[in-house]
Design a protein around this motif. Structure first.
Motif, PDB file in Angstrom:
ATOM      1  N   PRO A   1      11.904 -95.684  28.613  1.00  0.00           N
ATOM      2  CA  PRO A   1      12.763 -95.923  29.783  1.00  0.00           C
ATOM      3  C   PRO A   1      12.038 -95.821  31.121  1.00  0.00           C
ATOM      4  CG  PRO A   1      13.921 -94.578  28.182  1.00  0.00           C
ATOM      5  CD  PRO A   1      12.520 -94.710  27.679  1.00  0.00           C
TER       6      PRO A   1
ATOM      7  N   GLN B   1      10.267 -99.036  31.700  1.00  0.00           N
ATOM      8  CA  GLN B   1      11.181-100.152  31.951  1.00  0.00           C
ATOM      9  C   GLN B   1      11.616-100.220  33.407  1.00  0.00           C
ATOM     10  OE1 GLN B   1      14.260 -99.304  29.072  1.00  0.00           O
ATOM     11  NE2 GLN B   1      13.346-100.668  27.534  1.00  0.00           N
ATOM     12  N   LYS B   2      11.668 -99.089  34.074  1.00  0.00           N
ATOM     13  CA  LYS B   2      12.115 -99.049  35.466  1.00  0.00           C
ATOM     14  C   LYS B   2      11.159 -99.771  36.411  1.00  0.00           C
ATOM     15  CE  LYS B   2      14.547 -94.640  34.864  1.00  0.00           C
ATOM     16  NZ  LYS B   2      14.562 -93.207  35.247  1.00  0.00           N
TER      17      LYS B   2
ATOM     18  N   ASN C   1      17.807-100.556  32.882  1.00  0.00           N
ATOM     19  CA  ASN C   1      16.624 -99.916  33.439  1.00  0.00           C
ATOM     20  C   ASN C   1      15.784-100.885  34.263  1.00  0.00           C
ATOM     21  OD1 ASN C   1      16.939 -97.259  32.543  1.00  0.00           O
ATOM     22  ND2 ASN C   1      16.105 -97.746  30.526  1.00  0.00           N
TER      23      ASN C   1
ATOM     24  N   TYR D   1      15.655-101.686  38.822  1.00  0.00           N
ATOM     25  CA  TYR D   1      16.074-100.305  39.040  1.00  0.00           C
ATOM     26  C   TYR D   1      16.838-100.119  40.346  1.00  0.00           C
ATOM     27  CZ  TYR D   1      15.439 -95.193  39.381  1.00  0.00           C
ATOM     28  OH  TYR D   1      15.625 -93.833  39.506  1.00  0.00           O
TER      29      TYR D   1
END
Length: 240
Positions: free
Chosen positions: A110, A113-114, A218, A221
């Motif tokens: 995660p 992914q941001k 994600n 963002y």
């Protein structure tokens, strides 16, 4: 070293003057041409297409730039792009963008992914174009790109007047349908006039392009949290 929009002080590399250095001499041209004759330049020769779009600084979304991506493939579903500020022979290398499909993106942790952005809006809105390529020919690739995610690091912030690449890399975001991710109309009109295209017409022709069933929250963002992910992330500075 965290992201910053401030150049080091003093900043001799910032200002209206061109990039410092002497013009190319005959001797250097001979050296370069000779090298081209005996070296393979394999990675460069894998660049297969040029795309023009826009990007937004994640730490200051009031700053938007036109970008020119020169793309090659690691494999069918993984694209890497050298990003320049124009398509001219003296264009400045702004940074690099990596593009992956949804299934690869979903394997990332995660926090990683941001740092990535979605491409569905950028494609369907007509902002991403392949200059001089007929839309019919470009359509299969556009349909694939609409379901991808990108991570774009800008290492040379020429829009603020930097004559040399200064400071830490800046994380860039793709245009989106909500403010502050909307690209300024004057930027789009200028680009469209250069290539004799209409982004609005392209938008109409791309209505049938399928978007992902769900864009991972994600990604993009800032849309969920009002700030860039890079504000909370510390890059590794490699020296040598």
């Amino acid at each position: 070293m965290s992201s910053t929009d401030k150049s080091p002080e003093p900043t001799p590399a910032s200002g209206p003057e061109p990039t410092p250095g002497k013009p190319m001499g005959i001797g250097q041209h001979v050296i370069d041409k000779s090298a081209m004759m005996v070296q393979s330049l394999g990675p460069i020769k894998q660049i297969s297409h040029h795309a023009c779009s826009f990007a937004i600084y994640s730490h200051d979304m009031s700053r938007q730039i036109e970008t020119h991506h020169y793309c090659s493939r690691i494999h069918e579903n993984f694209i890497q792009c050298a990003v320049y500020d124009s398509e001219e022979s003296d264009a400045r290398l702004l940074g690099v963008e990596y593009i992956v499909p949804h299934d690869i993106f979903e394997t990332m942790p995660p926090e990683e992914q941001k740092l990535w952005h979605s491409h569905a809006y950028e494609i369907k809105s007509g902002l991403w174009v392949d200059p001089r390529v007929p839309e019919l020919i470009a359509m299969p690739e556009l349909e694939n790109l609409a379901k991808t995610y990108g991570k774009f690091w800008c290492t040379w912030q020429v829009d603020r007047g930097d004559r040399l690449p200064m400071g830490a890399p800046a994380l860039m975001m793709s245009p989106q349908a909500v403010s502050p991710g909307l690209v300024r109309p004057e930027l789009v009109l200028k680009r469209d006039a250069k290539y004799n295209i209409s982004s609005e017409s392209l938008k109409s022709s791309r209505l049938e392009i399928l978007e992902p069933e769900m864009i991972n929250p994600n990604a993009d963002y800032w849309k969920q949290h009002g700030k860039g992910a890079f504000e909370q992330w510390e890059p590794t500075l490699i020296v040598g």
